[in-house]
Design an enzyme around this catalytic site. Sequence first.
Site, PDB file in Angstrom:
ATOM      1  N   TYR A   1       0.816  -1.222   0.000  1.00 51.79           N
ATOM      2  CA  TYR A   1       0.000   0.000   0.000  1.00 51.79           C
ATOM      3  C   TYR A   1       0.847   1.270   0.000  1.00 51.79           C
ATOM      4  CZ  TYR A   1      -4.426  -2.355   0.828  1.00 51.79           C
ATOM      5  OH  TYR A   1      -5.553  -3.117   0.705  1.00 51.79           O
TER       6      TYR A   1
ATOM      7  N   LYS B   1       2.070 -13.911   5.929  1.00 49.15           N
ATOM      8  CA  LYS B   1       2.292 -14.901   4.873  1.00 49.15           C
ATOM      9  C   LYS B   1       3.796 -15.174   4.755  1.00 49.15           C
ATOM     10  CE  LYS B   1       0.193 -16.706   1.892  1.00 49.15           C
ATOM     11  NZ  LYS B   1      -0.306 -18.098   1.854  1.00 49.15           N
TER      12      LYS B   1
ATOM     13  N   ASP C   1      -6.421  -5.473   5.691  1.00 42.94           N
ATOM     14  CA  ASP C   1      -7.524  -4.913   4.915  1.00 42.94           C
ATOM     15  C   ASP C   1      -8.551  -6.013   4.621  1.00 42.94           C
ATOM     16  OD1 ASP C   1      -8.991  -3.111   3.506  1.00 42.94           O
ATOM     17  OD2 ASP C   1      -7.578  -2.854   1.860  1.00 42.94           O
TER      18      ASP C   1
END
Length: 401
Positions: free
Chosen positions: A150, A217, A292
Amino acid sequence: MSDKITVNDKGVLTVPVNPVICFIEGDGIGPDIWAASRTVFDGAVHTAYRGTRQIAWKEIFAGEKAKTKTGNYLPDETLEAIKEYIVAIKGPLTTPIGGGMRSLNVTLRQKLDLYACVRPVRYFSGVPSPVKSPEKLDIIIFRENTEDVYSGIEWEANSLEAKKLISFINDNFSKTIPLESGIGIKPMSEFGSRRLMKMAVEYAVKHGKKSITIVHKGNIMKFTEGAFAKWCYKEAGENFKDITIKESDIKGPKDSEGKIIIKDRIADAMFQQLLLRPDEYEVIVTPNLNGDYLSDAAAAQVGGLGLAPGANIGKYAVFEATHGTAPKYAGLDKVNPGSVMLSGVMMLEHLGWDEAAKLIIKGIEKTIDQKYVTYDLERQMKGATLAKCSEFGKRIVENMK
Ligand code: NAP
């Protein structure tokens, strides 16, 4: 009479009895939900403190209203006002198309270094939900707000910059990225990860939470997401050693007594966990993109975005509705103002005005229990009475008493 809130280097606020708080009404449905919410905030403060405390609201501008007034979607005066008054609350803002800004919200977060996006997700009894036991989910998500994909460092396929960067990577690091690809960069730092974890641990301590889960992740993206998890553990291990314990270090039932358990989960598995074993999770710490996705999915699980609050916190704090401007409902006095109201609950807690915050929760719970709700809930609740946005707000104030 009104006074300014101040904040020290450690982020501790000093709040006067009559603080100036900035508000941005927002676009689309913003004016409707703001008007209903302001009635509720003022009602709660009055009921809790009987005139000994009062918020002095100061309107500041962003989005379409700012563009009309100043020619700019996010004027410098707005950013300066938030820095001066420390705390602000906002409705949703339209993302300008072709305005040179990817999103007003992202710009606001980055310019003010509001590094934590904090989203509590809990169930309100009676709200229609797609799962069998929505009340089992009661979490708070700390999403990193300034880094990750982002950060806006990306170039379009076939642009000069993309080709230059891809050629550099292929030539210097023996990679084979197709030259005609678009490309983005995912920066994640130890500083950014650790300050978020610190805020989450402090929250867990203050609110008596028993566990914190780092969601990442790192199995695939080892040096960004994997490093995020490592740095979060490092923060807990170095600065909160006596009060936290790693899940993997628990050998017997007594090991975690009186301590906050720090665990981590891979992001994809976490989506399953929240559906299958929601009551095993309390505080979640996660990078920007995971956060998000996860916050919207969790909000849906307890009945939707109409009741999902959020806050962007750093040295300054901006509390906000998590949904968009729903332009088709603008000016109809129709939509659910719950998201802004619950953001206001977070804001009052941030000020230390817990009594007023509790009254709003009480008012919302009672009003939903009476099945007096806006269209989004009414259309799914058997025997409900349809309330306008403003009527819903007024009933909440009555129900606080
Ligand atoms: P949206 O404004 O959130 O609306 C999508 C749908 O969600 C609405 O049509 C409505 O569903 C439901 N909804 C949203 N808010 C509601 C409320 N308060 N009460 C009841 N239902 C509500 O999403 P969008 O249409 O994708 O985005 C519109 C604009 O908002 C875009 O410019 C976008 O960039 C911007 N946006 C801003 C923010 C922000 O400022 N934080 C966040 C997201 C999007 P039904 O049609 O089923 O009734």
